[in-house]
Motif scaffolding. Structure first.
Motif, mmCIF file in Angstrom:
data_model
loop_
_atom_site.group_PDB
_atom_site.id
_atom_site.type_symbol
_atom_site.label_atom_id
_atom_site.label_comp_id
_atom_site.label_asym_id
_atom_site.label_seq_id
_atom_site.Cartn_x
_atom_site.Cartn_y
_atom_site.Cartn_z
ATOM 1 N N TYR A 68 30.522 7.378 15.616
ATOM 2 C CA TYR A 68 29.547 5.994 16.652
ATOM 3 C C TYR A 68 30.251 4.875 16.817
ATOM 4 C CZ TYR A 68 26.825 9.850 15.768
ATOM 5 O OH TYR A 68 26.169 11.339 15.632
ATOM 6 N N GLU A 69 31.392 4.500 16.167
ATOM 7 C CA GLU A 69 31.728 2.933 15.873
ATOM 8 C C GLU A 69 33.246 3.047 16.374
ATOM 9 O OE1 GLU A 69 32.176 0.159 17.594
ATOM 10 O OE2 GLU A 69 30.752 -0.106 16.314
ATOM 11 N N GLU A 70 34.375 3.316 17.684
ATOM 12 C CA GLU A 70 35.653 3.226 18.069
ATOM 13 C C GLU A 70 36.115 1.997 17.525
ATOM 14 O OE1 GLU A 70 35.355 5.513 21.305
ATOM 15 O OE2 GLU A 70 34.821 6.903 20.706
ATOM 16 N N MET A 77 27.411 -9.339 8.608
ATOM 17 C CA MET A 77 27.990 -9.045 8.355
ATOM 18 C C MET A 77 28.534 -7.735 9.522
ATOM 19 S SD MET A 77 29.988 -7.074 6.261
ATOM 20 C CE MET A 77 29.414 -7.652 4.063
ATOM 21 N N PRO A 78 29.882 -7.917 10.523
ATOM 22 C CA PRO A 78 29.778 -6.758 11.910
ATOM 23 C C PRO A 78 29.532 -5.401 11.274
ATOM 24 C CG PRO A 78 31.601 -8.279 10.773
ATOM 25 C CD PRO A 78 30.741 -8.919 9.712
ATOM 26 N N ALA A 79 28.858 -4.740 12.670
ATOM 27 C CA ALA A 79 29.728 -2.967 12.398
ATOM 28 C C ALA A 79 30.870 -3.138 12.312
ATOM 29 C CB ALA A 79 28.967 -2.452 13.428
ATOM 30 N N SER A 80 31.356 -3.645 13.001
ATOM 31 C CA SER A 80 33.080 -3.867 13.893
ATOM 32 C C SER A 80 33.449 -5.004 15.079
ATOM 33 C CB SER A 80 33.789 -2.729 14.972
ATOM 34 O OG SER A 80 32.320 -2.636 15.915
ATOM 35 N N PHE A 81 34.662 -4.833 14.432
ATOM 36 C CA PHE A 81 35.131 -6.337 15.737
ATOM 37 C C PHE A 81 36.391 -5.565 17.123
ATOM 38 C CE2 PHE A 81 38.169 -5.927 12.751
ATOM 39 C CZ PHE A 81 39.821 -6.509 12.769
ATOM 40 N N PHE A 82 36.531 -6.382 17.538
ATOM 41 C CA PHE A 82 37.170 -6.668 18.976
ATOM 42 C C PHE A 82 38.506 -7.817 18.968
ATOM 43 C CE2 PHE A 82 34.195 -6.753 21.027
ATOM 44 C CZ PHE A 82 33.841 -7.717 22.258
ATOM 45 N N LEU A 83 39.309 -7.713 19.345
ATOM 46 C CA LEU A 83 40.091 -8.769 19.604
ATOM 47 C C LEU A 83 40.553 -9.527 21.545
ATOM 48 C CD1 LEU A 83 43.474 -8.279 17.283
ATOM 49 C CD2 LEU A 83 41.361 -9.454 17.373
ATOM 50 N N ARG A 84 40.366 -10.340 21.777
ATOM 51 C CA ARG A 84 40.686 -10.691 22.645
ATOM 52 C C ARG A 84 42.085 -11.483 22.925
ATOM 53 N NH1 ARG A 84 36.751 -10.770 26.709
ATOM 54 N NH2 ARG A 84 38.490 -11.563 27.518
ATOM 55 N N ALA A 85 42.700 -10.951 24.284
ATOM 56 C CA ALA A 85 44.370 -11.606 23.880
ATOM 57 C C ALA A 85 44.588 -11.336 25.379
ATOM 58 C CB ALA A 85 44.971 -11.319 23.207
ATOM 59 N N LEU A 86 45.976 -12.138 25.492
ATOM 60 C CA LEU A 86 45.822 -11.643 27.274
ATOM 61 C C LEU A 86 47.295 -10.782 26.382
ATOM 62 C CD1 LEU A 86 47.741 -14.718 28.876
ATOM 63 C CD2 LEU A 86 45.588 -13.453 29.370
ATOM 64 N N ILE A 87 47.691 -9.035 28.057
ATOM 65 C CA ILE A 87 48.809 -9.106 27.660
ATOM 66 C C ILE A 87 49.443 -8.610 28.998
ATOM 67 C CG2 ILE A 87 49.812 -6.243 27.487
ATOM 68 C CD1 ILE A 87 47.001 -5.890 25.952
ATOM 69 N N GLY A 88 50.816 -9.397 28.365
ATOM 70 C CA GLY A 88 51.606 -10.055 30.161
ATOM 71 C C GLY A 88 52.538 -8.306 30.892
ATOM 72 N N ALA A 131 26.892 -3.257 1.610
ATOM 73 C CA ALA A 131 27.992 -3.097 0.843
ATOM 74 C C ALA A 131 28.265 -1.256 1.315
ATOM 75 C CB ALA A 131 27.834 -2.597 -0.770
ATOM 76 N N PHE A 132 27.691 -0.565 1.689
ATOM 77 C CA PHE A 132 27.278 0.879 1.884
ATOM 78 C C PHE A 132 28.479 0.931 3.379
ATOM 79 C CE2 PHE A 132 26.487 4.538 3.797
ATOM 80 C CZ PHE A 132 26.862 5.585 2.367
ATOM 81 N N LEU A 133 27.733 -0.399 3.869
ATOM 82 C CA LEU A 133 28.223 -0.214 5.165
ATOM 83 C C LEU A 133 29.916 -0.840 5.308
ATOM 84 C CD1 LEU A 133 25.571 -2.517 7.266
ATOM 85 C CD2 LEU A 133 26.263 0.129 7.386
ATOM 86 N N LEU A 134 30.041 -0.716 3.645
ATOM 87 C CA LEU A 134 32.029 -1.605 3.751
ATOM 88 C C LEU A 134 32.629 -0.066 3.147
ATOM 89 C CD1 LEU A 134 31.478 -4.977 2.917
ATOM 90 C CD2 LEU A 134 32.092 -4.125 4.992
ATOM 91 N N SER A 135 31.871 0.333 3.520
ATOM 92 C CA SER A 135 32.647 2.406 2.395
ATOM 93 C C SER A 135 33.769 2.384 3.597
ATOM 94 C CB SER A 135 31.919 3.596 2.325
ATOM 95 O OG SER A 135 30.876 3.559 3.211
ATOM 96 N N GLU A 136 34.666 3.397 3.066
ATOM 97 C CA GLU A 136 35.485 4.711 4.658
ATOM 98 C C GLU A 136 35.023 5.293 4.673
ATOM 99 O OE1 GLU A 136 39.581 7.146 4.595
ATOM 100 O OE2 GLU A 136 38.664 5.683 2.147
ATOM 101 N N GLU A 137 33.607 6.193 4.303
ATOM 102 C CA GLU A 137 32.562 6.496 4.632
ATOM 103 C C GLU A 137 31.656 6.690 6.426
ATOM 104 O OE1 GLU A 137 29.202 10.244 3.311
ATOM 105 O OE2 GLU A 137 29.275 8.251 2.102
ATOM 106 N N VAL A 138 31.400 5.199 6.505
ATOM 107 C CA VAL A 138 30.967 4.947 7.479
ATOM 108 C C VAL A 138 31.643 3.846 8.222
ATOM 109 C CG1 VAL A 138 28.606 2.703 8.223
ATOM 110 C CG2 VAL A 138 28.796 3.761 5.765
ATOM 111 N N GLN A 139 32.529 3.455 7.381
ATOM 112 C CA GLN A 139 33.985 2.992 8.473
ATOM 113 C C GLN A 139 34.209 3.707 9.055
ATOM 114 O OE1 GLN A 139 34.446 -0.771 8.984
ATOM 115 N NE2 GLN A 139 32.263 -1.101 8.157
ATOM 116 N N SER A 140 34.601 4.813 9.255
ATOM 117 C CA SER A 140 35.759 5.795 10.200
ATOM 118 C C SER A 140 34.541 6.776 10.520
ATOM 119 C CB SER A 140 35.877 6.745 8.917
ATOM 120 O OG SER A 140 37.042 6.276 8.331
ATOM 121 N N SER A 141 33.064 6.411 10.960
ATOM 122 C CA SER A 141 31.972 6.731 11.720
ATOM 123 C C SER A 141 32.914 6.615 13.147
ATOM 124 C CB SER A 141 30.992 5.938 11.888
ATOM 125 O OG SER A 141 29.455 6.375 12.591
#
Length: 441
Positions: free
Chosen positions: A344-346, A157-168, A332-342
């Motif tokens: 500390y994780e942008e 279970m990841p804390a968060s994620f980001f994307l890799r892409a090209l911006i032209g 499961a608690f990590l998937l709550s809105e309370e934590v996901q809006s932390s």
């Protein structure tokens, strides 16, 4: 000094190297007595590579919600240490997992998770997630969690994620009347389009490069990472670098540098035509351009694309834990809105509602002319562009468990090819031999 794993690759790859297994999927779990604290609480241990404010804040809130569980955080990196000794960390964690004496929840970033999965050392959390009524599953970024599954099972279970892409540069593409079919374009087609755009800029006062600021070794690493499964079989841990696909890739990269389509020197003030972007937040998808064009990255000939997902620190539950159910409560608690809006994780949340709130705020700023680039120019981002980015966010499905050591081997050996000291075939053979030795350890 050598530059390794550019474009933020060190953190990217360490963040992406994860996954897990077991649970109801056939692991042999020894019967253990649940550990208790002096106060009679059930003890759940969480092992982290180093102190992490995000997990520490989540643990504090978790204890308030579940006062009968004593969640204890253990950090491998001790106070006063400058950095984590990765070899020692991997060896220590391997020993603990094999003996069944490790923590109940383990941070598995940068660890050989595929090996753990094959040895049934990690818990398959799929059934727990499906049955848990505290998780709003309709709000989950299921495209991310599904992409991370192995053999149908969710093991990290990841804390968060980001994307890799090209911006032209949308203005340059429009002026040159260049249309990009990024769903199917290959590196070869990228080179042809880049060559056309660069050639047109040569006639003006400002010559532009397709990409800048990175050495050919780093670009090669990045392109291998974008199709990692083509060169490393994750299930069997077999390397496939002694192949035409890899030698062709070496030659493609070299020619783009030889022909001055790409350059290693800084070109920030000359506005590169494309930006190989780590999209950490919605703001990053604008990419510094007044008219950004979000694109999938090129991929191997004959293959379809897909925006690549990069996860941040990931947690797994040990298969032999005596407190699996209580450990899952924290996951499961990590998937709550309370934590996901932390705060500390942008980066991007695992909840669609949190991501869309940030995206809608950026859309309002650009629409009202409030959002400006560092040079003071206002970004022109259409409703269509925002809709396209939202689609990218919710459909991204490219995920590979990258191994930083493999990519560093590629960097080390490729230097001899790009400097003209060795042939593509010689380098491919060296990469194959070194990678095979490492993967068999």
């Amino acid at each position: 000094m050598k530059k390794r794993l550019g474009l933020g690759f060190t953190c990217v790859i360490l963040a992406a190297t994860t996954a897990c297994q077991a649970g109801n999927g056939g692991e042999t779990t020894a019967s253990k007595e649940q550990p208790k604290s002096k106060e009679g609480k059930t003890v759940v241990t969480l092992s982290l590579k180093e102190p992490n404010p995000y997990y520490e804040a989540a643990a504090k809130k978790f204890k308030e919600k579940y006062p009968d569980i004593d969640l204890q955080i253990q950090s491998f990196k001790q106070p006063g240490e400058e950095r984590v000794d990765m070899e020692k960390y991997i060896k220590t964690t391997n020993t603990a997992l094999l003996s069944g004496k490790g923590a109940d929840i383990i941070e598995v970033s940068s660890l050989p998770v595929d090996k753990y999965v094959n040895q049934k050392l990690l818990l398959n959390m799929n059934d727990m997630l499906n049955q848990d009524k505290t998780v709003n599953k309709s709000d989950l970024q299921t495209n991310v969690l599904d992409a991370m599954k192995r053999n149908g099972g969710l093991y990290t279970m990841p804390a968060s994620f980001f994307l890799r892409a090209l911006i032209g540069d949308g203005d340059a593409l429009q002026e040159a009347n260049v249309k990009v079919d990024d769903k199917s374009w290959s590196w070869k087609q990228f080179g042809e389009i880049a060559r056309k755009l660069v050639k047109q800029s040569e006639s003006g006062k400002d010559r532009r490069y397709a990409l800048g600021n990175e050495s050919p070794e780093v670009i090669l690493q990045e392109w291998v990472a974008d199709s990692y499964g083509e060169f490393v079989d994750l299930s069997t841990r077999k390397a496939k670098f002694d192949s035409p696909a890899f030698t062709d890739l070496l030659r493609q990269v070299k020619k783009l540098y030889d022909d001055k389509i790409l350059t290693a020197r800084p070109v920030d003030n000359e506005r590169p035509l494309f930006n190989s972007a780590r999209i950490l937040t919605p703001v990053d998808f604008i990419g510094g351009y007044t008219n950004p064009k979000l694109l999938q990255k090129p991929h191997p000939e004959g293959k379809t694309g897909g925006i690549r997902i990069v996860t941040t620190s990931e947690l797994a539950i040990q298969a032999k834990s005596a407190v699996k159910e209580d450990a899952w409560k924290f996951m499961a608690f990590l998937l709550s809105e309370e934590v996901q809006s932390s705060p500390y994780e942008e980066r991007f949340s695992l909840l669609k509602s949190v991501n869309e709130k940030k995206l809608d705020e950026l859309r309002k700023q650009t629409k009202g002319g409030v959002y400006k680039h560092a040079d003071g120019k206002t970004a022109k981002v259409s409703e269509e562009d925002f809709a396209r980015f939202k689609q990218f966010l919710h459909t991204a499905d490219g995920y590979s468990d990258l191994d930083v050591k493999v990519l560093n081997i590629i960097y080390d050996e490729a230097e001899a090819f790009f400097s003209g000291q060795k042939s593509a075939e010689e380098v491919a053979k060296l990469v194959q031999n070194r990678t095979t030795t490492y993967l068999n350890e």
